[in-house]
Design an enzyme around this catalytic site. Sequence first.
Site, PDB file in Angstrom:
ATOM      1  N   ASN A   1      40.068  40.687  35.470  1.00 16.11           N
ATOM      2  CA  ASN A   1      40.355  40.089  36.767  1.00 16.11           C
ATOM      3  C   ASN A   1      41.697  40.610  37.256  1.00 16.11           C
ATOM      4  OD1 ASN A   1      38.024  38.406  36.816  1.00 16.11           O
ATOM      5  ND2 ASN A   1      39.023  37.026  35.371  1.00 16.11           N
TER       6      ASN A   1
ATOM      7  N   HIS B   1      38.717  40.684  29.174  1.00 15.92           N
ATOM      8  CA  HIS B   1      37.814  39.681  28.601  1.00 15.92           C
ATOM      9  C   HIS B   1      36.615  40.399  27.991  1.00 15.92           C
ATOM     10  CE1 HIS B   1      39.314  36.055  30.949  1.00 15.92           C
ATOM     11  NE2 HIS B   1      39.769  37.025  31.733  1.00 15.92           N
TER      12      HIS B   1
ATOM     13  N   HIS C   1      44.785  41.826  30.719  1.00 12.16           N
ATOM     14  CA  HIS C   1      43.923  41.415  29.609  1.00 12.16           C
ATOM     15  C   HIS C   1      42.478  41.713  29.954  1.00 12.16           C
ATOM     16  CE1 HIS C   1      44.651  37.990  32.294  1.00 12.16           C
ATOM     17  NE2 HIS C   1      43.425  37.604  32.038  1.00 12.16           N
TER      18      HIS C   1
ATOM     19  N   GLN D   1      42.683  36.026  38.777  1.00 13.86           N
ATOM     20  CA  GLN D   1      43.591  36.304  37.655  1.00 13.86           C
ATOM     21  C   GLN D   1      44.608  35.176  37.572  1.00 13.86           C
ATOM     22  OE1 GLN D   1      45.830  40.002  37.823  1.00 13.86           O
ATOM     23  NE2 GLN D   1      46.695  39.683  35.782  1.00 13.86           N
TER      24      GLN D   1
HETATM   25  P1  5GP Z   1      42.275  35.363  33.863  1.00 11.93           P
HETATM   26  O1  5GP Z   1      41.769  34.239  34.716  1.00 11.93           O
HETATM   27  O2  5GP Z   1      43.760  35.627  34.128  1.00 11.93           O
HETATM   28  O3  5GP Z   1      41.454  36.611  33.964  1.00 11.93           O
HETATM   29  O4  5GP Z   1      42.103  34.893  32.366  1.00 11.93           O
HETATM   30  C1  5GP Z   1      43.083  34.228  31.631  1.00 11.93           C
HETATM   31  C2  5GP Z   1      42.388  33.674  30.418  1.00 11.93           C
HETATM   32  O5  5GP Z   1      43.365  33.325  29.470  1.00 11.93           O
HETATM   33  C3  5GP Z   1      41.571  32.423  30.698  1.00 11.93           C
HETATM   34  O6  5GP Z   1      40.222  32.653  30.321  1.00 11.93           O
HETATM   35  C4  5GP Z   1      42.244  31.356  29.841  1.00 11.93           C
HETATM   36  O7  5GP Z   1      41.317  30.463  29.248  1.00 11.93           O
HETATM   37  C5  5GP Z   1      42.977  32.169  28.806  1.00 11.93           C
HETATM   38  N1  5GP Z   1      44.213  31.567  28.323  1.00 11.93           N
HETATM   39  C6  5GP Z   1      45.234  31.062  29.081  1.00 11.93           C
HETATM   40  N2  5GP Z   1      46.227  30.629  28.295  1.00 11.93           N
HETATM   41  C7  5GP Z   1      45.829  30.870  27.012  1.00 11.93           C
HETATM   42  C8  5GP Z   1      46.447  30.638  25.739  1.00 11.93           C
HETATM   43  O8  5GP Z   1      47.555  30.132  25.621  1.00 11.93           O
HETATM   44  N3  5GP Z   1      45.735  31.005  24.632  1.00 11.93           N
HETATM   45  C9  5GP Z   1      44.487  31.590  24.721  1.00 11.93           C
HETATM   46  N4  5GP Z   1      43.888  31.921  23.581  1.00 11.93           N
HETATM   47  N5  5GP Z   1      43.892  31.829  25.909  1.00 11.93           N
HETATM   48  C10 5GP Z   1      44.549  31.470  27.033  1.00 11.93           C
END
Ligand code: 5GP
Length: 114
Positions: free
Chosen positions: A87, A102, A100, A94
Amino acid sequence: MADCIFCRIAAGDIPCREVHADTDFVAFRDLNPQAPVHFLVIPRRHVAALTDLTGADADLVGRLQVTAAQVAAKLGLAETGYRFVINCGRDACQTVPHLHLHVLGGRALGWPPG
Ligand code: 5GP
Ligand code: ZN
């Protein structure tokens, strides 16, 4: 970056369910999994988003994906398949500004994504 949650995970300051670590990348289970297998692969180096990449990062991003595929295979997803998602920015939801990837698998995934 001291105030970046994923830099802190990479540094070992915040615990995670790690599935892989090497000199350049860390992979760990997502805190809020969206599939039976859902892990994130991050570079140790802080890069905020895809929009910050330059040509000099091509090798890093290539190896990020190779690492993710190898971890996916290690976790048993090679035969059934999986999805990579990165994302970028507000429209893509994001939420953590550290690049990162996924990796989602372990169930049939819908298409198109939301
Ligand atoms: P984004 O929405 O930025 O693409 O994804 C961020 C991801 O990071 C989300 O799926 C969320 O659940 C995960 N996430 C956020 N904080 C933490 C954390 O402290 N530990 C872990 N393992 N995952 C996290
Ligand atoms: Zn960071």
